[in-house]
Design an enzyme around this catalytic site. Structure first.
Site, short mmCIF file in Angstrom:
data_model
loop_
_atom_site.label_atom_id
_atom_site.label_comp_id
_atom_site.label_asym_id
_atom_site.label_seq_id
_atom_site.Cartn_x
_atom_site.Cartn_y
_atom_site.Cartn_z
CD GLU A 110 49.87 80.57 -86.64
OE1 GLU A 110 49.39 79.42 -86.56
OE2 GLU A 110 49.36 81.48 -87.31
CE LYS A 162 52.24 70.56 -87.08
NZ LYS A 162 51.83 69.37 -86.33
CG ASP A 180 50.66 66.74 -80.40
OD1 ASP A 180 50.18 66.48 -81.51
OD2 ASP A 180 51.34 65.95 -79.73
CE1 TYR A 238 44.95 75.85 -88.70
CE2 TYR A 238 45.17 75.08 -86.44
CZ TYR A 238 44.89 74.83 -87.77
OH TYR A 238 44.55 73.57 -88.17
CE LYS A 298 55.50 67.56 -86.99
NZ LYS A 298 55.32 66.22 -86.58
CB CYS A 345 54.20 44.63 -47.70
SG CYS A 345 55.38 45.99 -47.74
CB CYS A 387 56.74 45.41 -43.54
SG CYS A 387 55.02 45.64 -44.05
CB CYS A 433 51.87 47.68 -47.62
SG CYS A 433 52.50 47.35 -45.97
CB CYS A 480 55.31 49.11 -43.79
SG CYS A 480 56.13 48.98 -45.38
O1 D41 Z 1 48.79 74.59 -84.22
C1 D41 Z 1 48.63 73.87 -85.20
N1 D41 Z 1 48.56 72.57 -85.05
C2 D41 Z 1 48.49 74.47 -86.56
C3 D41 Z 1 48.05 73.67 -87.59
C4 D41 Z 1 48.79 75.84 -86.81
N2 D41 Z 1 49.22 76.67 -85.83
N3 D41 Z 1 48.66 76.33 -88.05
C5 D41 Z 1 48.21 75.55 -89.08
N4 D41 Z 1 48.08 76.10 -90.30
C6 D41 Z 1 47.66 75.37 -91.33
C7 D41 Z 1 47.54 76.01 -92.68
C8 D41 Z 1 48.69 76.91 -92.96
C9 D41 Z 1 47.47 74.97 -93.73
C10 D41 Z 1 46.27 76.82 -92.68
C11 D41 Z 1 47.89 74.17 -88.88
C12 D41 Z 1 47.43 73.45 -90.01
N5 D41 Z 1 47.33 74.07 -91.21
C13 D41 Z 1 47.03 72.05 -89.97
N6 D41 Z 1 46.63 71.35 -88.93
C14 D41 Z 1 46.36 70.11 -89.32
C15 D41 Z 1 46.59 70.01 -90.63
C16 D41 Z 1 46.99 71.22 -91.05
#
Ligand code: D41
Length: 674
Positions: free
Chosen positions: A115, A117, A119, A226, A315, A409, A412, A427, A433
């Site tokens: 999946e 992640k 932000d 999720y 990450k 400015c 000019c 300006c 200018c």
């Molecule tokens: O997209 C995410 N930020 C994301 C966060 C994700 N796709 N899956 C997640 N799955 C979990 C578990 C496996 C612990 C159910 C998570 C997070 N946790 C999570 N987000 C913030 C703390 C944990």
């Protein structure tokens, strides 16, 4: 049946219909009615409820913005704790993760769900009898804050679920602010001299941490689900992927990028693939998450210190870096805006080397207390311009230099003025200018304006500095002999340039209007003006009221247009351009135009005979509408080479797909395609 009963039936049917449209739009990404139709349904429901206020329920689609601001947030204890994720920072740590699982379970092959992640901010949504009753932030995983009033304003959060769902169903997901909304919000804030969000994650968190839901309702937030929290009855699924499909069935939005992969090789390939796609995604992600797919295996793995052993976050490299401000310059833009620009010690961030960052305006510099010599955090997300997030005060050298925008400015020496209610200083020199003159020519030549091939910003500077052009009219009188004398300009390139300039004379009214660079008249406004007035003289003499009858045009834009054409020198430039041979086909409503009037197209892949913008423009001239995503409303998908998933989606929805040859015959004989 009493009148009240029949009103109740009508109201319920409408709510059901609206909920189904929400599901198609937010979960299946396949809307089946236009926005105005949806708005009409909402208004109808509002009217009925206004007549029968006793029938209003807290989860009616009209009740997203609750009435009163809260005094404080209540605490919510999570009945099932919200776990956290362990991190992997490199390939080895993914291999180690996979190895630990295989050893513990004594298996050779493991399927994972991969999946993005997101932000944003993790939240838990609690549904009872299919109705949303509570939303809480993750907090420390045990206890969070009740943000129900705010989460309800997020349109992709269903207020009630579809189908037969367990009596108690808690789902976990991530609330986020899509990049486009984040950019727009920050631009507005900065233009108004207010504080911007450092990143989309802070934007999501800050928006949910409002006591007044009316404020949150104005923030463009979204959610993807999720995982699960408390549930009163087991769902009939054996894998995490199936679980996500079932949650989608219930009406909950799930990220479309989620895939099933096998072994660490599959995980790493996904990581690589998504990394390449990262900038193009409409939301910010900071990595990917891998989860063991089999729920039975998840249970056998269990968790340690509040993080599951069966999941890990991988990450991406940060889009933030440290660098130093070497100097601050002032740039004067096309509309005269004075923008402070930081010259940076070159730094590699988000895949490119960054040497400049906009500082927006004096308020921004003062608020962040940015000084020459400071070490700063640079952030670059998506394709957007690098931003300075903050100053690292602990690294501030003894001698720093504060910065103040000049009182005149820098190009000019004209007066500068600050617009009321705006943070921008301009300006007042206008086309006196030279900076504004140059920018006006660059804009005129740019791709979406007159599209003069080969006449980029650098060449405009060169021609301008060599006194060969002072305004756009001069472009049409360039002597080849003078061109050839320029540095790095051979005979061939000089003649190519003149040819491109010649070619640009044949344009459209919309392109020409946009090319003039009238303030606030962007591409789409220019197109709307052209379509509405159909001729340039009609626009030039239109009064404020007439101008505002165009869909895109409000009082401010109307004023800019009127002011522009009131200036004698602007009218003179227009006349001279036309005298030099700039022309466009008269806009007539042909039968062909009517033929494509109600047709919606989606373009995908690469066409060999024309660019995407050109294809789009051609369809639009014929009256067609071009949208970004395939839905039941799409009439045709135009597929070039290497088309993406849109073709598969079209086939699934039974939408006709045209290849390039068929597309070309559509352009020639649109009437045959209705
Ligand atoms: O997209 C995410 N930020 C994301 C966060 C994700 N796709 N899956 C997640 N799955 C979990 C578990 C496996 C612990 C159910 C998570 C997070 N946790 C999570 N987000 C913030 C703390 C944990």
């Amino acid at each position: 049946m009493s009148e009240k009963e029949s009103a109740a039936l009508h109201i319920n049917a409408l709510r059901e219909e609206i909920r189904e449209h929400n599901y198609l739009y937010y979960v299946l990404d396949s809307p089946d009615i236009p926005d105005i139709e949806y708005d009409r349904l909402m208004r109808e429901l509002e009217n009925l409820e206004a007549q029968r206020p006793e029938l209003i329920t807290p989860n009616s689609p009209t009740q997203r913005v609750g009435a009163e601001p809260l005094a404080a947030f209540q605490q919510v204890k999570h009945t099932v704790p919200m776990l956290s994720l362990n991190n992997a920072f490199n390939e080895q740590e993914i291999n180690d993760f996979d190895q630990r699982i295989k050893e513990r379970l004594d298996l050779q092959i493991i399927t994972y769900v991969a999946e993005p992640k997101l932000d944003g901010l993790a939240v838990s949504l609690r549904y009872e009898q299919g109705q949303l009753v509570q939303c809480a932030t993750r907090g420390d995983g045990q206890t969070g804050e009740d943000v129900t009033h705010n989460v309800k304003t997020i349109h992709s959060v269903p207020l009630s679920l579809r189908g037969k769902v367990p009596d108690i169903l808690e789902v976990r997901g991530e609330v986020f602010m899509p990049k486009s909304g984040f950019e727009k919000y920050n631009q507005q804030q900065i233009a108004a001299g207010e504080k911007a969000f450092a990143n989309p994650r802070n934007a999501a968190a800050g928006s949910l941490r409002q006591l007044d839901p009316k404020i949150t309702a104005k923030r463009p937030l979204s959610i993807y689900i999720y995982g699960l929290g408390e549930i009163s009855a087991e769902l009939e699924v054996s894998t995490h992927y199936e679980l996500l499909q079932v949650l989608k069935e219930f009406g909950l939005p799930v990220c479309p990028e989620i895939q099933v992969v096998e072994n660490p090789e599959g995980c790493l390939a996904y990581y690589q693939q998504l990394g390449e796609k990262r900038n193009a995604l409409p939301y910010e992600i900071d990595g990917v998450v891998f989860k063991v797919n089999e729920i039975a295996l998840q249970k056998r793995m269990g968790f340690v210190s509040r993080a599951p052993r069966w999941a890990i976050a991988h990450k991406f490299p940060a889009h933030e870096e440290l660098t130093k401000i070497l100097d601050i310059d002032v740039q004067v833009g096309r509309t005269g805006a004075l923008t402070p620009v930081a010259r940076l010690e070159p730094v590699f961030v988000g895949g490119v080397t960054v040497t400049n960052a906009t500082l927006h305006n004096q308020d921004e510099i003062d608020r962040k207390d940015i000084r020459i010599g400071d070490t700063v955090i640079i952030r670059r997300a998506g394709d957007v311009i690098p931003q300075i997030v903050s100053v690292v005060k602990s690294r501030r050298p003894k001698k720093t230099q504060t910065f103040h925008l000049p009182e005149r400015c820098p190009i000019c020496d004209s007066d500068v003025e600050r617009d009321e209610g705006e943070a921008i200083v301009r300006c007042m020199g206008g086309l006196f200018c030279s900076a504004q003159q140059k920018e006006a020519i660059k804009h005129y030549a740019s791709r979406k304006a007159m599209d003069i091939d080969g006449l980029g910003d650098k060449l405009v500077e060169q021609l301008f500095d060599a006194d060969l052009i002072k305004n756009v009219v001069d472009l049409y009188q360039l002597p080849i002999a003078d061109l050839i004398k320029l540095e790095r300009m051979g005979e061939k390139s000089a003649s190519n340039l003149l040819q491109a300039i010649e070619k640009s004379k044949h344009t459209t009214l919309a392109h020409f209007l946009y090319a003039l660079g009238i303030r606030e008249v962007g591409e789409s406004t220019a197109r709307a003006l052209a379509e509405h007035f159909k001729s340039l003289p009609a626009i030039m003499v239109a009064d404020l009221e007439t101008l505002q009858s165009v869909s895109d045009v409000g009082p401010i834009v109307a004023k800019h247009i009127e002011t522009f054409f009131k200036q004698a020198h602007n009218r003179e430039v227009v006349e001279k351009l036309i005298a030099a041979g700039v022309n466009w086909p008269a806009i007539v409503v042909s039968s062909a135009k009517q033929a494509l009037e109600k047709k919606t197209f989606v373009l995908t892949g690469t066409l060999s005979s024309m660019g995407r913008d050109e294809a789009k423009a051609k369809l639009q001239t014929l009256g067609g509408k071009v949208t970004g995503s395939v839905s039941k409303n799409t009439n045709y998908v135009i597929a070039g080479s290497d088309p993406g998933s849109k073709v598969a989606k079209a086939e699934k929805l039974g939408v006709k797909v045209l290849d390039e040859t068929e597309f070309n015959s559509l352009l020639e004989h649109p009437e045959e395609f209705v």
